[in-house]
Design an enzyme around this catalytic site. Structure first.
Site, short mmCIF file in Angstrom:
data_model
loop_
_atom_site.label_atom_id
_atom_site.label_comp_id
_atom_site.label_asym_id
_atom_site.label_seq_id
_atom_site.Cartn_x
_atom_site.Cartn_y
_atom_site.Cartn_z
N GLY A 170 0.88 -1.23 -0.10
CA GLY A 170 -0.12 -0.12 0.00
C GLY A 170 0.89 1.24 -0.06
O GLY A 170 2.22 1.35 0.50
N CYS A 171 0.31 2.50 -0.49
CA CYS A 171 1.00 3.62 -0.39
C CYS A 171 1.63 4.00 0.73
O CYS A 171 2.75 4.44 0.95
CB CYS A 171 0.13 4.49 -1.16
SG CYS A 171 -1.66 5.01 -0.55
#
Length: 243
Positions: free
Chosen positions: A62-63
């Site tokens: 995930g970012c």
């Protein structure tokens, strides 16, 4: 090879179909569906590259999870107590389904907190690093980019020089990671392929420090990282097509 960029929870039937038709196909999945599956390689190259060889099933981090791990990994053996991370993302990171979090009118002059306990990326980072992380995400009125501030507590006193050296040595030779003595600005990271880590500040007693990470959530937090993973899986130079 195939890159899946579906909403969370939708990848499984596509993966199953590919397994039946062409099981050796390289799949890079950008959703969270396989980030907790030990059969899939968790592809944050700068931290997990040594585990990549031979995998054709790759889960893209995930970012926010990418930013948190870059902030914490070089000092994780020094940390005590849960680490707190305060993150702000542009509204491109709030999904495509219309909501308050991606409505520019509602975000105007505003900062919206959400999922303040138990966010998916909190669990993701805690599993990957092996210790508890407490994450407080927010979304702001700009379109793209993440700024992540990590609050670090140490079991023993650390100097600014010692901590700075850890980050610089950990990320030496990584073209997509840049260390800065000054805190990076999110306004300067949009459309950039790399992440910036810096602004290290240490308390007088050396038992606490704060560090900041910025990255473009659509690039190093998603597409750039996917391309790094795809390149390695196909035997190409990792940065081919990136820089």
């Amino acid at each position: 090879a195939l890159i899946l960029a579906l909403p969370n929870g939708l990848a499984a039937p596509y993966v199953a179909a590919i397994d039946q038709i062409a099981a050796t196909t390289v799949i890079v999945d950008l959703s969270a569906d396989y980030r907790f599956d030990a059969r899939w390689y968790y592809g944050l190259p700068e931290l997990t590259r040594s585990r990549a060889d031979g995998h054709n099933r790759i889960s893209n981090p995930g970012c926010f999870a990418t930013a948190m791990q870059l902030a914490l990994a070089p000092v994780k053996d020094l940390l005590t107590a849960p680490t707190q991370c305060f993150g702000v993302s542009g509204y491109s990171g709030a999904g495509s389904h219309p909501s308050d979090r991606n409505d520019p009118a509602k975000l105007h002059d505003n900062l919206l907190p959400y999922a303040l306990i138990g966010h998916l990326h909190e669990r993701e980072v805690s599993q990957q690093l092996g210790f508890p992380v407490e994450f407080m995400p927010h979304v702001a009125a700009y379109f793209r980019g993440i700024t992540l501030t990590a609050n670090l507590h140490f079991a023993t006193a650390q100097s600014h020089h010692e901590l700075s050296l850890r980050y610089q040595q950990a990320y030496a030779g990584e073209p997509l990671l840049r260390w800065s003595e000054q805190a990076p600005w999110v306004s300067e990271i949009a459309h950039q392929q790399h992440a910036e880590i810096g602004g290290l500040t240490v308390s007088a007693d050396g038992r606490r420090a704060v560090v900041v990470v910025t990255l473009d959530n659509l690039l190093k937090g998603a597409a750039t990282q996917a391309l790094q993973n795809l390149n390695r899986a196909l035997g190409c130079p990792e940065l081919q097509g990136i820089c």
